[in-house]
Every structure is written in C-alpha cells, then in structure tokens.
Motif scaffolding. Structure first.
Motif, mmCIF file in Angstrom:
data_model
loop_
_atom_site.group_PDB
_atom_site.id
_atom_site.type_symbol
_atom_site.label_atom_id
_atom_site.label_comp_id
_atom_site.label_asym_id
_atom_site.label_seq_id
_atom_site.Cartn_x
_atom_site.Cartn_y
_atom_site.Cartn_z
ATOM 1 N N GLN A 9 22.769 -29.260 12.307
ATOM 2 C CA GLN A 9 22.188 -27.923 12.257
ATOM 3 C C GLN A 9 20.901 -27.895 11.453
ATOM 4 N N PHE A 10 20.699 -28.896 10.607
ATOM 5 C CA PHE A 10 19.490 -28.939 9.797
ATOM 6 C C PHE A 10 18.356 -29.659 10.512
ATOM 7 N N THR A 11 18.631 -30.189 11.671
ATOM 8 C CA THR A 11 17.569 -30.796 12.471
ATOM 9 C C THR A 11 17.282 -29.952 13.706
ATOM 10 N N ALA A 12 17.758 -28.718 13.679
ATOM 11 C CA ALA A 12 17.542 -27.822 14.820
ATOM 12 C C ALA A 12 16.050 -27.583 15.039
ATOM 13 N N SER A 13 15.682 -27.478 16.293
ATOM 14 C CA SER A 13 14.272 -27.302 16.614
ATOM 15 C C SER A 13 13.801 -25.880 16.352
ATOM 16 N N SER A 14 14.701 -24.937 16.227
ATOM 17 C CA SER A 14 14.321 -23.551 16.038
ATOM 18 C C SER A 14 13.595 -23.362 14.708
ATOM 19 N N ALA A 15 12.419 -22.766 14.778
ATOM 20 C CA ALA A 15 11.652 -22.520 13.558
ATOM 21 C C ALA A 15 12.327 -21.494 12.663
ATOM 22 N N ALA A 16 13.260 -20.725 13.224
ATOM 23 C CA ALA A 16 13.920 -19.688 12.435
ATOM 24 C C ALA A 16 14.956 -20.258 11.470
ATOM 25 N N HIS A 17 15.372 -21.512 11.650
ATOM 26 C CA HIS A 17 16.363 -22.100 10.767
ATOM 27 C C HIS A 17 15.711 -22.484 9.443
ATOM 28 N N VAL A 18 16.184 -21.893 8.365
ATOM 29 C CA VAL A 18 15.664 -22.211 7.031
ATOM 30 C C VAL A 18 16.822 -22.620 6.139
ATOM 31 N N ARG A 19 16.492 -23.397 5.137
ATOM 32 C CA ARG A 19 17.500 -23.915 4.201
ATOM 33 C C ARG A 19 17.318 -23.254 2.846
ATOM 34 N N LEU A 20 18.435 -22.885 2.230
ATOM 35 C CA LEU A 20 18.427 -22.292 0.894
ATOM 36 C C LEU A 20 18.780 -23.360 -0.135
ATOM 37 N N VAL A 21 18.000 -23.409 -1.207
ATOM 38 C CA VAL A 21 18.268 -24.336 -2.306
ATOM 39 C C VAL A 21 18.228 -23.543 -3.608
ATOM 40 N N LEU A 22 19.300 -23.625 -4.359
ATOM 41 C CA LEU A 22 19.364 -22.932 -5.649
ATOM 42 C C LEU A 22 18.931 -23.896 -6.743
ATOM 43 N N LEU A 23 17.954 -23.481 -7.535
ATOM 44 C CA LEU A 23 17.443 -24.295 -8.634
ATOM 45 C C LEU A 23 17.527 -23.496 -9.928
ATOM 46 N N HIS A 24 17.326 -24.198 -11.029
ATOM 47 C CA HIS A 24 17.405 -23.481 -12.306
ATOM 48 C C HIS A 24 16.627 -24.232 -13.381
ATOM 49 N N ASP A 25 16.349 -23.518 -14.462
ATOM 50 C CA ASP A 25 15.832 -24.085 -15.707
ATOM 51 C C ASP A 25 16.288 -23.160 -16.828
ATOM 52 N N ARG A 26 15.688 -23.257 -17.986
ATOM 53 C CA ARG A 26 16.135 -22.420 -19.121
ATOM 54 C C ARG A 26 15.874 -20.942 -18.884
ATOM 55 N N GLU A 27 14.929 -20.639 -18.006
ATOM 56 C CA GLU A 27 14.613 -19.231 -17.747
ATOM 57 C C GLU A 27 15.591 -18.582 -16.778
ATOM 58 N N GLY A 28 16.332 -19.401 -16.005
ATOM 59 C CA GLY A 28 17.289 -18.834 -15.071
ATOM 60 C C GLY A 28 17.198 -19.443 -13.698
ATOM 61 N N LYS A 29 17.789 -18.772 -12.730
ATOM 62 C CA LYS A 29 17.908 -19.292 -11.366
ATOM 63 C C LYS A 29 16.696 -18.906 -10.522
ATOM 64 N N VAL A 30 16.415 -19.780 -9.550
ATOM 65 C CA VAL A 30 15.370 -19.550 -8.558
ATOM 66 C C VAL A 30 15.929 -19.970 -7.208
ATOM 67 N N LEU A 31 15.603 -19.207 -6.164
ATOM 68 C CA LEU A 31 16.040 -19.539 -4.811
ATOM 69 C C LEU A 31 14.834 -20.048 -4.027
ATOM 70 N N ALA A 32 14.928 -21.284 -3.536
ATOM 71 C CA ALA A 32 13.873 -21.855 -2.705
ATOM 72 C C ALA A 32 14.294 -21.757 -1.245
ATOM 73 N N VAL A 33 13.327 -21.475 -0.382
ATOM 74 C CA VAL A 33 13.567 -21.370 1.058
ATOM 75 C C VAL A 33 12.532 -22.235 1.760
ATOM 76 N N LEU A 34 12.995 -23.113 2.630
ATOM 77 C CA LEU A 34 12.089 -24.011 3.339
ATOM 78 C C LEU A 34 12.658 -24.310 4.713
ATOM 79 N N PRO A 35 11.854 -24.856 5.625
ATOM 80 C CA PRO A 35 12.396 -25.203 6.943
ATOM 81 C C PRO A 35 13.628 -26.084 6.823
ATOM 82 N N ALA A 36 14.603 -25.851 7.675
ATOM 83 C CA ALA A 36 15.913 -26.489 7.521
ATOM 84 C C ALA A 36 15.831 -28.000 7.497
#
Length: 436
Positions: A9-36
């Motif tokens: 599903q992460f190699t789908a050709s559809s440009a609408a497929h995006v992947r969510l990645v949760l990251l963090h540091d001392r300031e708190g959480k950040v959500l990254a969104v990029l092509p799947a």
C-alpha cells in the motif's frame, strides 16, 4: 513492520496516498506527512522545522495511533491540530492517510491549513534494491569509507578497514567448510585444539534444543552423535564472527535481537533447503550458514561508520515501509549486503554463502548460486510476517515457491516449526554475542 499496513500500500501509484510519521523532541510532538512511497530525509525535515526531531519508537507510534479516539472525527481533528510538516509533493486536495506501525488509515477531504502547518521538501524518491550497474562492490565500499571517514584508500581495502582477523582455529574451520571432502575425522582435532570452542561444542550438544539422549561425554560424542559435522562448523563460524565484531550500540529501537534473527533465518533456510525438490538441491549446511551470516554486513556498518550509525538507525525508524538497504544506500551510499558479501568472500567462505548474502535482495543476480539467495529472500519475508525478523511486510512473489520447487504446505509447516522452537533457538543465539 510485524503489524500494520502491508507494504504494497505504500508503493501505490495514487498521488493521494500519504504517510504519517510522528516525531518528537523536547518541545513536543510533530506530525510529518509525505508521499506514501517516499523516503523521509531527516536532515531536510529538521532544517525545515528548525528542531532536532526524531521519530517516536515503533511501540509508542503503535500505542498513539491505536487510540480509539482517533477513529472519530473529533480525534482526527485533534491529531491534525498538531504542528505539521507537509512535503511539497503531497497533493493539495484529498489525502488517503496511512500509518505503517498501527495500520490505521483514513481519508481527508482536503489538506489542513492552519498556522502550525509548514510546507517544504523533505521526501526523497525511494530507490529499488540496488543491482549490479558496472561498478564493483570494492569500489563502492572504498568510496563510502573515504566519504565518511576522510581516509584515502591507498592500500588493500581489507587492510585499511582494520577489521579484526579470525583465529587460527577459525581459519582451519573455514578451510574445512570450503572442502567438500572434509569430514568428522578432520573436524574433531581442530575443535579439541581450541579450549573455548571445545567448551562451546559441549554446551551446544547438552542444550535442551538438541535434546541428546544420555549424557554427552566427549567432543567426539558431541560432534558425531548429537550435532554433526555441518552444524558444528556453522555454529563455530557464527561464534567466531560474533567475537570479531560487537553488536552496534544505537540500533533501531524496537528491532529484533541480531543473533535471534540470524539463527531463526538459518534454521528456516535449512528446513526449506531440505524440502526443496530442485534437481541440484541446495546443501542444507550451506543454506544454514548463509542464513546465519545473512545480516553480518550490518555489524560491519556499525564498526566502520560509528558516528553515522545513530543517524542510520533513526532513518530506518522513520521509514519502516522501505527495505533497510534502500535507507543505507541513501544515508551511507553502501549497503549491508555489499559489505557482508565482500567480507565473506575475502575471508574465503564458500561462494554459495558469500553470493547468497550479497544478492539476497536480488536473487537472480547470484547466478549459479541463485537458489541459496532465493532461500534467504524467502526465509526473511516469511519470518517478517511472524514478527521474527526486521523489515517491511512484503508479499512473497507467487512464482518463488515454484522456482524452488517447494510445496506451500511444507513451507507453512517449516515456519510453524521455527515459531514453536523460537525460545530454544534464542537461547543458542546468545552464544554468538561477544559481550556474553
């Protein structure tokens, strides 16, 4: 990625497929969104955010995205109110969002727009597993060493790398492993001359996994009656490799213990080799050894590039949908398979083993040894599906079992046997760690 969305599903050709990645540091959480299918470039992402972000642990991501509240519109709105980093290649219209660790996915009608959304370039196209392109592995390893250590390669590469050598008894073991006419009578004297190896052989023969009837009273008894020629040689080589290089310290969090994976893979490769109905059937002992050492190049990466190994680990955590050697190629410009195959060849291990390790991701390139590489490829994918090996869950090619002339039911039984024996096998694997 033992749980979550299947990697296809992460190699789908559809440009609408995006992947969510949760990251963090001392300031708190950040959500990254990029092509799947993209590779998250942590350096570019941190520059965009002006923060030293790193992905959360796999178990933390699983727990976070597994919350029932995220299945509601209110919960999704709260998630999307986090500070967000959106790659420029993500569409402005509808998204189909995927999170690899939990398998959670949902559709969003339009891209969020609020004052905590930053848009920038931090995704790279994921390259396919590297194949031969006219440049030798030695040259590629040399370039990587020069690039990341500042050392000029002006002498033999194996001298420059400063890798510890094998002991005299291990050189004798390698010579026996490479000699198709060698037998127990050749092996027993070599074992007896090495007190440490003798003690280990007696320990293996007495372990619950091998369940030898009666007491094991001598090296001859251990080798002839309990373990056999192939197994003693293969285990001895594994222990020798473990003593040459220690396990890296900062490995990807949540990964499976290196030597557990090694012995699971070795055991399954051996079982599959026995069941394969090929006209030139792979030798089970060599299939076992290839499985045992299939990931040895990973230890060498940790030895060669310690300042960059932590960075590599974070990249692997941030891109669980990609084969690890794809991430290594991007970060270090050399892969564990290239280094592992090269080193085993230079240490004069059998060609079947060196070539299988080198081409386990692209088995057809192993030429006359492709059956061994295909066994490694198959065993790795089967074990990933059971949570016994690291890497993304990928479907086994439909024709692979046919190429190896393996019966699907026999393959299923072999996997079940390894799962049932996992605890006993893990006890044996601890013998390979130089720290124990």
């Amino acid at each position: 990625m033992p749980v979550g969305v299947p990697v296809e599903q992460f190699t789908a050709s559809s440009a609408a497929h995006v992947r969510l990645v949760l990251l963090h540091d001392r300031e708190g959480k950040v959500l990254a969104v990029l092509p799947a299918a993209g590779l998250l470039d942590l350096n570019s992402l941190c520059q965009l955010a002006g923060r030293e972000l790193q992905p959360v642990k796999a178990e933390d991501a699983l727990r976070f995205f597994g919350q029932p509240a995220l299945r509601t519109e209110a919960g999704q709105n709260q998630l999307l109110s986090l500070p967000m980093l959106v790659d420029t290649h993500c569409p402005a219209s509808a998204w189909h969002c995927l999170e690899p660790h939990s398998g959670w996915h949902f559709t969003l009608e339009r891209r969020p727009e609020h004052d905590r959304v930053q848009v920038g370039a931090f995704a790279l196209p994921a390259q396919a597993p590297q194949q031969s392109v006219g440049i030798s592995d030695t040259a590629m390893i040399s370039r990587a060493v020069e690039r990341f250590t500042g050392l000029r390669v002006q002498q033999r590469l194996d001298d420059l790398l400063g890798l510890p050598g094998l002991s005299e008894s291990m050189h004798n073991i390698v010579r026996l492993r490479s000699n198709p006419d060698a037998g127990v009578d050749d092996l027993v004297p070599v074992v007896k001359r090495d007190p440490s190896l003798s003690a280990q052989v007696m320990g293996w023969a007495s372990s619950p996994y091998y369940a030898a009837p009666g007491k094991v009273r001598s090296i001859e008894d251990a080798v002839i009656r309990v373990l056999g020629f192939d197994l003693v040689i293969n285990l001895a080589l594994g222990v020798a490799m473990g003593k040459v290089l220690q396990l890296p310290e900062d490995i990807p969090r949540g990964s499976i213990y290196h030597w557990d994976q090694a012995i699971y893979t070795a055991t399954l490769c051996e079982k599959l080799a026995i069941k394969a109905q090929l006209e030139e059937r792979p030798r089970p002992g060599l299939a076992y050894l290839a499985g045992l050492l299939h990931n040895f190049g990973y230890l060498v990466l940790g030895y060669l590039f310690p300042p960059y190994f932590s960075r590599l680990s974070r990249y692997i955590e941030a891109n669980p949908h990609l084969e690890q050697q794809q991430v290594e190629q991007e970060v270090l410009h050399v892969t564990r398979e290239q280094i592992g195959g090269w080193l085993l060849e230079n240490w004069k291990l059998p060609d079947e083993v060196a070539m299988a390790v080198r081409y386990q991701q692209v088995p057809d390139e192993a030429g006359e040894y492709s059956a061994y590489a295909k066994l490694l490829y198959l065993a790795s994918r089967l074990l990933r599906a059971e949570g016994l090996s690291d890497g993304p869950r990928v479907p086994v090619p439909e024709n692979l079992l046919q190429q190896l002339e393996l019966d699907p039911e026999q393959v299923r039984q072999a996997v079940e046997e390894v799962k049932a024996q996992a605890e006993s096998l893990a006890q044996i694997s601890r013998l390979f760690d130089s720290r124990t």
